[in-house]
Design an enzyme around this catalytic site. Structure first.
Site, PDB file in Angstrom:
ATOM      1  N   HIS A 203     -10.105  -8.145  -8.402  1.00 12.58           N
ATOM      2  CA  HIS A 203      -9.961  -7.628  -7.095  1.00 12.58           C
ATOM      3  C   HIS A 203     -10.418  -8.794  -6.037  1.00 12.58           C
ATOM      4  O   HIS A 203     -11.511  -9.102  -6.246  1.00 12.58           O
ATOM      5  CB  HIS A 203     -10.685  -6.386  -6.889  1.00 12.58           C
ATOM      6  CG  HIS A 203     -10.664  -5.818  -5.341  1.00 12.58           C
ATOM      7  ND1 HIS A 203     -11.747  -5.951  -4.619  1.00 12.58           N
ATOM      8  CD2 HIS A 203      -9.893  -5.435  -4.510  1.00 12.58           C
ATOM      9  CE1 HIS A 203     -11.642  -5.375  -3.360  1.00 12.58           C
ATOM     10  NE2 HIS A 203     -10.543  -5.113  -3.533  1.00 12.58           N
TER      11      HIS A 203
ATOM     12  N   LYS B 245       0.837  -1.263   0.029  1.00 10.44           N
ATOM     13  CA  LYS B 245      -0.185   0.041   0.025  1.00 10.44           C
ATOM     14  C   LYS B 245       0.818   1.249   0.160  1.00 10.44           C
ATOM     15  O   LYS B 245       1.823   1.265   0.699  1.00 10.44           O
ATOM     16  CB  LYS B 245      -1.081  -0.064   1.211  1.00 10.44           C
ATOM     17  CG  LYS B 245      -1.944  -1.135   1.129  1.00 10.44           C
ATOM     18  CD  LYS B 245      -2.972  -1.224   0.140  1.00 10.44           C
ATOM     19  CE  LYS B 245      -3.931  -2.232   0.268  1.00 10.44           C
ATOM     20  NZ  LYS B 245      -4.935  -2.313  -0.661  1.00 10.44           N
TER      21      LYS B 245
HETATM   22 MG   LIG Z   1      -6.605  -2.311  -4.395  1.00  7.76          MG
END
Ligand SMILES: [Mg+2]
Length: 399
Positions: A328, A197
């Site tokens: 996803h 992230k």
């Molecule tokens: Mg994502």
């Protein structure tokens, strides 16, 4: 009603033999819906938490649909909600589920359209279609099981395994040392890539983290970053350029999910491929991204877009535009769909959902193997049953 056919034997004589199949007249006899809460071992945060929009994630709500037929076949599908929305999906599914009883489970497109229009005043995306998704996925599972094929083969597979990467070890709530150690565990376990992230309010920290993990992984392992929509266009261009040296496989969700024009600028300006689409909940929204040239990797999510039926339409659009695909989440479903996509595709390895199912996926040499079990190849665990807050049953003979 068995069918017969005439085939020549080795002497050329016609002989009559029974064909090993019959046309199905089976009908849906039961639907069981469950609202199940999966607790997460560690609360996790992406950039949306660091920018104050969301609280750390502590649990995920699942809507399971188990559909049974008169002939004894059964399909299992699921949808999910991160943070609010799980009870809403469950209530919506309860409202439409009675429509399924007595219906031919093979007519999946007819069923999807009927359920979608039954709640079209709610909008043809979002919560209502996500509730339908659990049912749609269960019907595809059922149909592939009846054909005694893994779903990938039922759809027409291009490959028996798909490159996979890990996401769950790279959250912003973890230190650099922790993400490196998680990445090493994942690579040792056989994944072919690692995603971390980014989108920290201080971009310098993002760059330090990416540099550290690229250094630790070396150049062979695929590395992706995910900003979870927290950059504006200027920041995305600047950080995107600074990230070029790390040879990322893609930059995910650099901008707001609905900024198709902004993503098109990035896709043009950056050498690193742009990936987005996980937050979109309809074919129409994905179509806009694809037609505007906004993405290099499409990232549909079957539970979010309304199930496998709409997902297949997005795959067709992506294929015709020459795009790669990285669905996803929900690897249990998306592994089959990625295996049935002709162009490059990746599957996202999240071990979070393992406790919900009795089966595990095999990962080896950077790839996830399509299971040889029929359908999706998953059954709901006793642990998941114990986390179930509510159930609703329609028809007769539900498990
Ligand atoms: Mg994502």
């Amino acid at each position: 009603m068995s069918q017969t056919s005439s085939l020549p034997d080795q002497t050329g004589t016609m002989k009559t033999m029974a064909a090993p199949y019959e046309v199905s007249t089976d009908r849906i006899s039961s639907v069981k819906l469950s609202l199940t809460y999966l607790p997460l071992a560690t609360p996790t945060s992406d950039a949306k938490v660091l920018t104050g929009k969301q609280k750390p994630l502590t649990e995920i709500a699942f809507l399971f649909a188990e559909i049974g037929t008169e002939a004894g076949f059964e399909g299992v599908g699921y949808s999910y909600a991160i943070r609010a929305g799980g009870p809403g999906q469950f209530v919506h599914a309860k409202e439409v589920a009675p429509e399924l009883i007595g219906v031919d489970p093979n007519d999946i497109q007819r069923i999807w359209t009927k359920l979608m229009w039954s709640s079209a005043s709610m909008g043809r995306s979002g919560l209502s279609t996500q509730a339908i998704a659990a049912i749609d996925i269960a019907l595809w599972d059922l149909k592939a099981k009846r054909a005694r094929l893994p779903l990938a083969k039922f759809l027409g597979a291009h490959r028996d395994s798909v490159p996979c990467y890990n996401t769950s070890g790279g959250y912003l709530s973890l230190s650099i040392d922790e993400i490196i150690s998680n990445a090493e565990v994942s690579v040792d376990a056989g994944v072919g890539g690692v995603k971390i992230k980014v989108g920290h309010p201080e971009p310098r920290i993002d760059l330090e983290r990416v540099a550290a993990i690229r250094d630790a992984l070396g150049g062979e392992i695929a590395l992706m970053v995910d900003a979870n929509q927290q950059w504006n266009r200027t920041t995305a261009i600047r950080i995107g350029r600074a990230l070029e040296e790390f040879n990322l496989t893609w930059i995910e969700e650099p901008l707001d999910a609905h900024d198709a024009a902004g993503h098109a600028i990035l896709a043009r300006e950056l050498d690193t491929p742009v990936a987005t689409g996980e937050m979109l909940t309809s074919v129409a929204e994905h179509r806009e991204l694809i037609l505007k040239g906004s993405v290099d990797f499409i990232q549909p999510d079957a539970p979010r877009v309304g199930g496998i039926t709409p997902f297949l339409k997005i795959m067709a659009l992506g294929d015709q535009a020459g795009l790669s695909m990285a669905p996803h989440f929900a690897m249990e479903i998306h592994l089959h769909l990625a295996a049935a996509y002709e162009l490059d595709s990746w599957v996202e390895h999240f071990d979070w959902l393992d406790p919900l199912f009795n089966e595990r996926l095999e990962i080896k040499d950077g790839r996830m193997t399509v299971p040889e079990r029929p359908g999706l190849g998953f059954s709901i665990s006793e642990q998941a049953r114990s986390w179930t807050a509510e159930t609703a049953v329609f028809g007769e003979g539900a498990p």
